[in-house]
Structure formats: C-alpha cells, structure tokens
Write a protein that holds these residues in place. Structure first.
Motif, mmCIF file in Angstrom:
data_model
loop_
_atom_site.group_PDB
_atom_site.id
_atom_site.type_symbol
_atom_site.label_atom_id
_atom_site.label_comp_id
_atom_site.label_asym_id
_atom_site.label_seq_id
_atom_site.Cartn_x
_atom_site.Cartn_y
_atom_site.Cartn_z
ATOM 1 N N THR A 204 60.222 21.542 26.611
ATOM 2 C CA THR A 204 59.803 21.655 25.178
ATOM 3 C C THR A 204 58.757 22.945 25.182
ATOM 4 O O THR A 204 58.867 23.586 24.138
ATOM 5 C CB THR A 204 59.062 20.355 24.554
ATOM 6 O OG1 THR A 204 59.814 19.430 24.448
ATOM 7 C CG2 THR A 204 58.554 20.611 23.221
ATOM 8 N N GLN B 269 61.977 18.829 19.334
ATOM 9 C CA GLN B 269 62.008 17.517 19.700
ATOM 10 C C GLN B 269 61.918 16.456 18.890
ATOM 11 O O GLN B 269 62.403 15.361 18.469
ATOM 12 C CB GLN B 269 61.227 17.393 20.901
ATOM 13 C CG GLN B 269 61.578 15.920 21.640
ATOM 14 C CD GLN B 269 61.002 16.065 23.082
ATOM 15 O OE1 GLN B 269 60.364 17.214 23.393
ATOM 16 N NE2 GLN B 269 61.168 15.031 23.745
ATOM 17 N N ASP C 26 66.000 20.904 20.787
ATOM 18 C CA ASP C 26 65.348 20.261 21.848
ATOM 19 C C ASP C 26 65.826 18.767 21.643
ATOM 20 O O ASP C 26 65.379 18.135 20.756
ATOM 21 C CB ASP C 26 63.878 20.357 21.479
ATOM 22 C CG ASP C 26 62.855 20.212 22.654
ATOM 23 O OD1 ASP C 26 63.430 19.475 23.794
ATOM 24 O OD2 ASP C 26 61.846 20.449 22.515
ATOM 25 N N GLU C 27 66.462 18.208 22.967
ATOM 26 C CA GLU C 27 66.990 17.066 22.767
ATOM 27 C C GLU C 27 67.415 16.413 21.192
ATOM 28 O O GLU C 27 67.000 15.566 20.959
ATOM 29 C CB GLU C 27 65.734 16.073 23.137
ATOM 30 C CG GLU C 27 65.356 16.380 24.496
ATOM 31 C CD GLU C 27 64.513 15.364 25.157
ATOM 32 O OE1 GLU C 27 64.490 14.100 24.907
ATOM 33 O OE2 GLU C 27 63.631 15.681 26.279
#
Ligand SMILES: Nc1ncnc2c1ncn2[C@@H]1O[C@H](COP(=O)(O)OP(=O)(O)OP(=O)(O)O)[C@@H](O)[C@H]1O
Ligand SMILES: [Mg+2]
Lengths: 418, 295
Positions: free
Chosen positions: B41, B81, B157-158
């Motif tokens: 991140t 994220q 992000d994820e």
C-alpha cells in the motif's frame, strides 16, 4: 464541479436533518415578535387565540394615527392628552383608556421624554414631568443634549468634531411611522445568528471532513483536480451554502413579519428609539446592519471551521471554535469592553450589533476617527475572505503519510468493505 | 509510457515500509504479491502521488510525477485498499461527482458512466444509495470510478479483498479485460488473483522487491521440488517442521501433504508441477492467501 459538490452537500443525511430542524426553528422564531405584541383594543381587551396573529397589524395601525413629522404642536397635543389622563385617573388609568388613547402614543411620549435627558433610564421618570410649555423647544433641548454628548464622548478635538458632525445629520422634526415590526425582528436576530454560526460552522466544516470520515480522501486527492479546482469548489460551496442558508432564513423571518405585522416604519429614524446613538440611520437600516453583522459572523464561522477541519481532518475542534468566538467572548467582552478597547473589536460584536449601535464607542488612529460597527463588520468580512487561501493551501497539500498510523488503522477497521 | 522507480524508500519513524526499490513498468498487468505489512500500500500511495518518498524518485516518461502534478493525476485511476465513498450519494451521483473532480465534462461523463456501470454489472443499482450496496457491489463501483478517466495507469490495491469466490473470479476476468493498452498494478496477498492475469509478478517482502518476473520464471527458478506424499497422521507435525508444507488433506490411511524439498521427502513421494502458490510458500514461509484462494 461546483454543482456536484453542492449536490453532495445537500444529499448528506445529517445535513438534511439539520436544515429541516433549522427551518422549523426559523418559522417558530418568525412568530415570536408578533406573539410578544401587547395590544389592547378600545374595549380594553387583549386579543386571545387566533386573533393574536393580527394584533401586530392592529397595533401598528393604531400607532400610525400619529404618522408623519413629530412637530412640537403634535407632541404638545399628545402631552396634553397624556397628562389629562394621568390626572383624571391619578396615574392609574384603566385598560380601556390605554387601548383607546395611550397605547397609540406611548412610544412617542417615551421618546419625547428622552429628548430632555442623555440618560436613557432617566427618561421614564421624565415622562410625567414633560411640561407642555417646554415642548415648543423640544428640538432645541435635544440639540443641546447632543452637543453635551459630543463633548462627553469625544475625548479628543477630532472625536468631538466627528460626533458633532454626525449628530448634525439627524433630521428634526423626526418623521414618525410605527416601526414595531423592525424593532421586534431586530431583537431576535442576535439569537438567530447565535444558532446559525454554530449550525453553519458544523455544516461547512463537514465539507472538508467528509472525505476523511468516509475514507474517500485517497480517491479525492488522486483525481486530476483533487488538489486544485475541487478544493476551490469545496470552499465555494461552503461560502455559498452559508450565504444561502443565512439569507433564506432571514427571508423567512421577514416574510412572517410582513404577514403578521407588516413592514412599515423602515424609514423611521433610529433616533426615535435611541435619540443619542450617533449612527444616523433608519430603523430599517439598523435592522440591515444587525443582519449583515450576523451574516459576516456566519461567513467567519464558516472560514474558520473550514480551515480547522481542512487542517485537522475532523470537525471536533472546528465546531467548538464558533462557541468560543461568539458565546465565550460575548460574556467576556461585555464587561471588559469598559476596561479595554480591544473587546470592542472581538468577533462577538458581530452578533451584538444591536447593542453596539446603541453604545457610543468611537476610536481614533492618528487623525482618523471611526466607529465600532462599520469597522468590525469590515474587519471580519476581510478576515473571513483572507482565510480562504489558507484553507485551499492546507487541504490541497494533503500528504497521506502525515496521518498518524493509529488513524490509518482505524480507517482500515471501519472500512466499508472488509 | 514508462513508470520508473529509482531507489525509492519510505520511512515511517523507524519502520522502513519501502526499502530502496528500483523498477520499471510499461503496459501490461503487474501483480504485486506480499504478505501483510510488506509495503504494498505504501508503494502504491507513493505511485499515486499521495505520499512523497523519503528517498528516491518516481518518474513517468522521465519526469518526476510530483512535478507533473495535475497532468500525471489525469492519467491515474486508483482503487485504494480501503475504498471509501460518500454513503448518501446514489451510485450515479457518486460517479458524476468523481467524474467532475477528474475534470470530465458532464455530458461525456454520463455516457462513460453508463458504459462502465454496465461493464462492472451494477447498472441496475445506479439509483441506489452507495451505503446500501454490498461490499462486492461497492468494489465494482470502485473499479468503475477508477476507470472513469480511461487511465493509462490503473492502480488497484487488493481489489479482491473480502469478495466471495465467484465474485473473485469475475473480478479477475474484469481486470484482465481492462488491461489492454494500459499499465495495471494490482496488489494482493492471494496468489490465484494474479497467477493467470499478471504478465509480471513482483514479490515484495519487508519493503523490498526480491523477485520480479513472469509466473514461469518464478516457478522454474525454484531450486526446491514440489512433492506430494501421504504420511501417517502422527508424523504430520514432524514433516511440518522439516519442510514448508502447503496443502494438508486427510485421506484414508493418513494425511496427504504438498511440500517443498530439494530431495524426495519419502519413498512414496510424487513429484508435482510447481505453481505460483508453491513459490509464495517458499519465499513467504506461509500458505498463500486464504481458503478462497484455492479457486
Ligand atoms: N502512516 C504510517 N505511519 C507509520 N507506519 C506506517 C504508515 N503506513 C504504513 N506504515 C507501516 O509500513 C509498513 C508497510 O505497510 P503497508 O500498509 O504498505 O503494507 P501492505 O503490504 O499494504 O500490507 P497489507 O497487506 O496489510 O495491506 C507496515 O509496517 C506499516 O505498519
Ligand atoms: Mg495494503
């Protein structure tokens, strides 16, 4: 961009609730002046129930029997009538008499009495002594008293000259028209502003807090205009919302007053209420000054809370500032303004213009003499604008790494998607 | 089109979240794999110009991204994220808002939003308030907002965190569909998310890129072999201590283990073909991802 920021502002659930409650409160407040009207009809009866709504109109119509220039002759007539009644009933006249005569000229008797003394509290005592033979010279006595005021409050030759010039602008004989509705409204603007500075502070701080509250800041600040135009439109929405909410509220109050009492007496001189005020304006203008003071207070509240929310990313500290700036200071500055002039320029004066108009505060820098009200209004209008670039700066320079890790962890926990 | 990291580091107090990373990316899908706290991140927020590196430089076609400012952000699409949004806005108002701050004209935005919401399959919810969407639905909107400006650099992000297995597969397909003619950087700690769609895989650990390459390069570069063997139940712990063990499956007559070893761990061991999961197991010392990842 402004349009969507605007939409976002008004779509927020909490904002909708607050604005609705505010609207209700405004409507209720709008009826306060008329509910306070003390009207007695010719039969000595006070209105009850629904007829109270129109009592304001009837009171104003009654008083307007004396509309026009208050010449010494007219005042003499009133004084004769008043003295005759006082004598006939030994000072304790019945309600019917009040409704039939005294009510219509009570304000004028009070005003005329205060023309003979610079001490407002002494005016009432003066009333019974209002000698008919003096009334022919009432405006001369007034002019003498104004001269005394100028000497008493002008601490330097410049100030004295300034005051004398201002007082010379007062037109006599005074042109009268019942102005109860403006007076009534003026009394509640301070209260209304005290509520609005808090509400508006909260709402506008929210514009800058919500990105963080919702963890939407990363998308915001990585958007093309997230560090430029989008920040500017946030500021614009804050100022615009302040303006619209404030003036819409004032509009509602005016409308209700118009319906319940009418808006007559705009041009009645402010000196009819406060003969020794050196603000030579009309009742309507004094109302406008009070309202403008409230507006500037709201703008300042918005700029300050937006700035703090933009810096701190939360509204907590931000919303407590209007409390300090207005509620806190008002208690300090009322007594302390007698000790030091500094408290004549504090932010609370903005919502207390009504009082400032009555009190003779003048100041001097070099040879320039100035009065409290225009100075304070201009000062804080400028301050609230000068703060805007700082809001922009601190928001558009956001750096994620500066957020404390604890907070980031919190974000992760409260993330809407887990 | 080249995004380049030159000796990029990020220090938080005494934590070195990203440690001297140098790398270059062009078009294609890059899968950033690493366990929690690896620095994924942090790397991405620097890449999105939200956080400045403590050392080093990130350039786009040779120019510093922080200098490029607006021009760089114009190329950027980012799904953080912790995807946050404005709960009281409807999906289409939310999209219009993001479009506006991305500088897309309202009429263009309307068309684009319609296309994107269809693509991610949430058009029928476009009038619903954002807060009423399920996590998966919200993420889809998250992808759609990242795509609004047709970004040259798409940073996710994820994006699959918290999704159910079916949704996860749909996402994978969606993302590989987006990859044409742009740079997609996708972080995850779930191998299967990137195994098939990422052309380049980056393994990140303790702030460093310690392996980069294609999936094949990764698996063929492994010195250890992958074995599958059935052992008696009471021996399982022994094996677990001796070898990195992946899948554990109870079968009749014992437990079937998938493990890594340079030599055959037992007589009945069968050599298996190495997958990215095995690489992950080897380097990170733990089984990759969660149960969902088996799909
Ligand atoms: N703002 C911050 N302040 C202090 N330390 C931070 C901050 N942000 C991240 N870190 C630390 O930097 C390291 C890397 O964190 P990062 O969030 O980049 O990891 P990650 O690979 O994304 O992990 P995850 O898979 O859990 O998302 C961690 O040790 C973390 O605690
Ligand atoms: Mg992460």
């Amino acid at each position: 961009m402004l349009k969507f920021e605007w939409k976002k502002f008004f779509s927020k659930g909490i904002n909708k609730v607050i604005l609705f409650v505010l609207l209700m409160g405004t409507v209720i407040l709008g009826f306060v002046p008329v509910s306070r009207v003390q009207y007695v009809d010719v039969d000595g009866k006070k209105p009850t129930g629904i007829t109270r709504i129109t009592a304001g109109h009837r009171l104003v119509a009654d008083k307007n029997r004396w509309q026009g220039e208050l010449t010494p002759e007219k005042i003499t007539n009133i004084a004769e009538s008043y003295h005759e009644i006082m004598q006939r009933y030994q000072g304790d006249y019945p309600e019917t008499e009040y409704g039939r005569t005294v009510q219509s000229y009570w304000d004028i008797v009070f005003w005329a009495s205060s023309m003979y003394t610079t001490d407002i509290d002494g005016a009432l005592a003066n009333m019974n002594r209002l000698a008919e033979k003096d009334i022919a010279h009432i405006y001369d006595a007034y002019a003498d008293n104004l001269q005394k005021m100028a000497e008493e409050y002008g601490n330097t030759p410049e100030q004295e000259k300034f005051l004398a010039e201002k007082y010379k602008e007062i037109k006599t004989p005074v042109a009268y028209e019942a102005c109860d509705s403006w007076q009534g409204m003026s009394e509640y603007i301070a209260f209304y502003s005290l509520i609005l500075v808090i509400v508006i502070g909260f709402l506008t701080a929210g514009i800058f807090e919500e990105e963080f509250r919702n963890h939407a800041e990363l998308i915001f600040f990585t958007a093309k205009y997230g560090r430029s135009k989008a920040v500017r439109s946030k500021i614009a929405v804050g100022m615009l919302a302040t303006t619209i909410i404030y003036w819409a509220g004032i509009g509602i109050l005016l409308l209700i007053s118009f319906v319940t009492m009418g808006l007559g007496g705009f041009d009645t001189p402010y000196q009819f209420e406060y003969p020794y005020s050196f603000y030579v304006i009309t009742q309507g203008q004094s109302y406008l000054l009070i309202v403008i003071g409230g507006y500037i207070a709201c703008l300042l509240s918005a700029s300050v809370t937006m700035l703090v929310a933009a810096k701190m990313h939360t509204v907590k500290l931000a919303v407590s500032l209007p409390f300090l700036m207005y509620y806190g200071l008002i208690f300090l500055s009322r007594p302390l303004s007698k000790v030091t002039n500094v408290f004549c320029f504090t932010t609370d004066v903005l919502i207390d213009i009504d009082r400032a108009l009555r009190h003779p505060h003048i100041f001097q820098i070099g040879n320039v003499v100035f009065r409290q009200v225009p100075f304070v209004i201009a000062l804080y209008a400028i301050v609230s604008i000068v703060l805007l670039p700082f809001i922009y700066r601190s928001y558009s320079r956001f750096d994620d790494a500066k957020l404390p890790l604890k907070k980031q962890k919190q974000y992760a926990r409260h993330s809407p998607v887990r | 089109m080249e995004l380049r990291f030159k000796g990029v580091s990020k220090q938080y107090g005494d934590v070195l979240a990203v440690d001297n990373v140098s790398y270059s990316m062009e078009t294609g899908v890059y899968g950033l794999l690493g366990v929690n706290g690896a620095g994924k991140t942090t790397l991405m927020t620097m890449l999105c110009a939200v956080t400045r590196p403590t050392a080093g430089e990130i350039t786009w076609d040779g120019k510093d991204i922080f200098r490029l400012g607006e021009r760089y952000r114009d190329l950027l699409g980012y799904l953080p994220q912790n995807f946050g949004f404005y709960p009281d806005l409807s999906v289409s108002d939310y999209m219009m808002y993001i479009a506006s701050i991305k500088g897309i004209r309202p009429d263009t935005a309307k068309k684009r939003i319609k296309e994107l919401l269809e693509m991610v399959g949430v058009s029928k919810y476009k009038g619903r308030k954002m807060k009423t969407l399920s996590g998966g639905m919200a993420r889809r909107v998250g992808i759609a907002q990242a795509m609004l400006n047709d970004p040259k650099i798409l940073v996710l992000d994820e994006p699959t965190a918290g999704l159910d297995p079916n949704e996860r597969i749909r996402f994978r397909n969606l993302i590989s569909g987006l990859a044409e003619d742009r740079l997609v950087l996708l972080s995850t700690h779930i191998v299967s998310d990137v195994e098939f769609i990422a052309e380049q895989i980056i393994l990140m650990k303790d702030g460093k890129f310690f392996f980069t390459g294609t999936s094949e390069e990764l698996t063929s570069g492994m010195e250890e072999g992958v074995w599958s063997c059935t052992v008696p139940s009471d021996k399982v712990n022994q094996y677990m201590q001796k070898y990195p063990v992946g899948n554990v499956k109870h079968v009749s007559g014992g437990v079937e283990l998938r493990l890594l070893s340079k030599t055959p761990p037992s007589e009945n061991a069968v050599r298996e073909e190495a997958t990215l999961e095995d690489v992950f197991l080897l380097y990170f010392g733990e089984k990759a991802g969660d149960e969902d990842a088996e799909i």
